[in-house]
Design an enzyme around this catalytic site. Structure first.
Site, short mmCIF file in Angstrom:
data_model
loop_
_atom_site.label_atom_id
_atom_site.label_comp_id
_atom_site.label_asym_id
_atom_site.label_seq_id
_atom_site.Cartn_x
_atom_site.Cartn_y
_atom_site.Cartn_z
N ASN A 23 0.84 -1.14 0.06
CA ASN A 23 0.04 -0.07 0.01
C ASN A 23 0.90 1.32 -0.16
O ASN A 23 0.29 2.31 -0.15
CB ASN A 23 -1.22 0.04 1.13
CG ASN A 23 -0.29 -0.07 2.49
OD1 ASN A 23 0.20 -1.09 2.94
ND2 ASN A 23 -0.13 1.02 3.10
N GLY A 25 5.16 2.96 -0.56
CA GLY A 25 6.62 2.72 -0.79
C GLY A 25 6.93 1.88 -1.95
O GLY A 25 6.11 1.89 -3.05
N ILE A 26 8.27 1.09 -2.06
CA ILE A 26 8.49 0.44 -3.24
C ILE A 26 7.62 -0.80 -3.30
O ILE A 26 7.18 -0.95 -4.60
CB ILE A 26 9.76 -0.05 -3.10
CG1 ILE A 26 10.00 -1.01 -1.78
CG2 ILE A 26 10.83 1.04 -3.03
CD1 ILE A 26 11.29 -1.62 -1.91
N GLY A 27 6.65 -1.07 -2.44
CA GLY A 27 5.69 -1.98 -2.62
C GLY A 27 4.49 -1.58 -3.51
O GLY A 27 4.17 -2.43 -4.62
N SER A 138 18.50 -5.25 2.34
CA SER A 138 18.97 -3.84 2.38
C SER A 138 20.57 -3.97 2.70
O SER A 138 21.06 -4.83 2.77
CB SER A 138 18.25 -3.30 3.77
OG SER A 138 19.06 -1.91 4.07
N TYR A 164 17.44 -3.73 13.26
CA TYR A 164 16.93 -3.76 11.89
C TYR A 164 18.09 -4.53 10.79
O TYR A 164 17.72 -5.15 10.00
CB TYR A 164 17.08 -2.27 11.30
CG TYR A 164 16.84 -2.17 9.72
CD1 TYR A 164 15.53 -2.36 9.18
CD2 TYR A 164 17.88 -1.64 8.95
CE1 TYR A 164 15.51 -2.13 7.74
CE2 TYR A 164 17.83 -1.62 7.73
CZ TYR A 164 16.55 -1.88 7.09
OH TYR A 164 16.19 -1.35 5.58
#
Length: 313
Positions: A23, A25-27, A138, A164
């Site tokens: 929904n 960003g890159i998605g 990442s 992260y």
């Protein structure tokens, strides 16, 4: 140097692609590109209202379904509801350096969402996947370590970026071991990974917190260097549709892999450690109660144990 653009995405009519966290960003950007090429794209999102709002901005065959990767019950429910064949699963959803939080199952929020949620989802859906599993990592994986004594930050002082980085290293180790298991099972499915470089998405939102020492960098430096969401999505789409080998890792081709057209890129020594990947896989099975559903001898599907009793390291 590659020159892959959205114009080189092949026709995808008749293909079903599931994208987690689609929904924003890159998605969201990847979903728009894939749907525009004729794919039936399923937005697997935590917030249905936001998912439907994103879908309304796109053209194509798009469905929105609820999935909360921070809750294994939701992951299982999604996998039970989804009965049609899947050509590509894109494990895109993720959190980046939030304050300390816990998933519904007690896992540290980043490790639980970025890795364990996708680990469980992939294995539960694998009997229906017939093409490819793409997992988004990442460049932060390069500083990551896997602390098997405290995977979920219950004894250490929580530090958001190391947590992260651990989750992003886990994404690549997952891809490594998944590809090994698929090969051993004689499956035609391949596992690939990708990273978006430095993309201007809402993942950097936590850096805008006034208490963050990185706020100045985020607002005055990173945003100026970052490429668009669409450019950041291209390595993910490349890993999903290009002719690349199993176990490969795609990222931007420019300076420090921060921006530029996608190409296959390298990874840290830890991310290539097959023994570490096997150990993480075993720990992930124990934590989630989800196992690899293919037999090594024939590639036939098997059912994993329901297993909800576990100790959380």
């Amino acid at each position: 140097m590659t020159t892959f653009t959205d114009a080189q995405i092949p026709a995808l009519t008749g293909r079903t692609i599931v994208v987690t966290g689609a929904n924003s960003g890159i998605g969201r950007a990847a979903t728009g590109m894939l749907a525009a090429k004729g794919a039936h794209v399923v937005l697997a999102v935590r917030d249905l209202a936001k998912g439907r709002a994103a879908a309304a901005t796109m053209t194509g065959d798009i469905d929105v379904q609820q999935l909360d990767l921070a809750d294994l019950a939701s992951v299982r429910a999604f996998a039970e509801r989804f009965t049609e064949p899947i050509d590509v699963l894109i494990n895109n959803a993720g959190l980046m350096i939030p304050p300390l939080g816990r998933t519904a199952d007690g896992f540290e929020l980043q490790f639980g969402t970025n890795h364990l949620g996708h680990f469980a989802l992939t294995n539960l859906l694998l009997p229906r996947i017939r093409g490819r599993v793409v997992t988004v990592s990442s460049t932060g994986h390069r500083t990551g370590t896997i602390d098997f004594d405290d995977l979920n930050w219950k004894r250490r002082r929580y530090r958001a970026f190391p947590a992260y980085s651990q989750s992003k290293l886990a994404n690549l180790l997952f891809t490594l071991e998944l590809q090994h298991r698929l090969t051993e099972a004689g499956s035609p499915v391949i596992a690939t990974a990708a990273h978006p470089g430095l993309a201007a998405t809402n993942l950097l939102g936590h850096l805008e917190n006034g208490q963050s020492p990185l706020r100045w960098l985020q607002t005055n430096f990173l945003r100026h260097l970052a490429q668009s969401e669409e450019a950041g999505a291209l390595p993910v789409v490349y890993a999903a549709v290009a002719d690349v080998p199993g176990g490969s890792y795609a990222g931007p081709s420019g300076f420090l892999e921060s921006r530029g057209a996608p190409k296959l890129v390298g990874r840290s020594g830890a991310a290539r450690d097959s023994a570490l990947a096997r150990r993480l896989w075993t720990a992930s099975e124990e934590l989630t109660g989800v196992t690899f559903p293919l037999t090594a001898a024939s590639g036939e599907h098997t059912s994993g144990p329901p297993g909800h009793d576990r100790q959380i390291p």
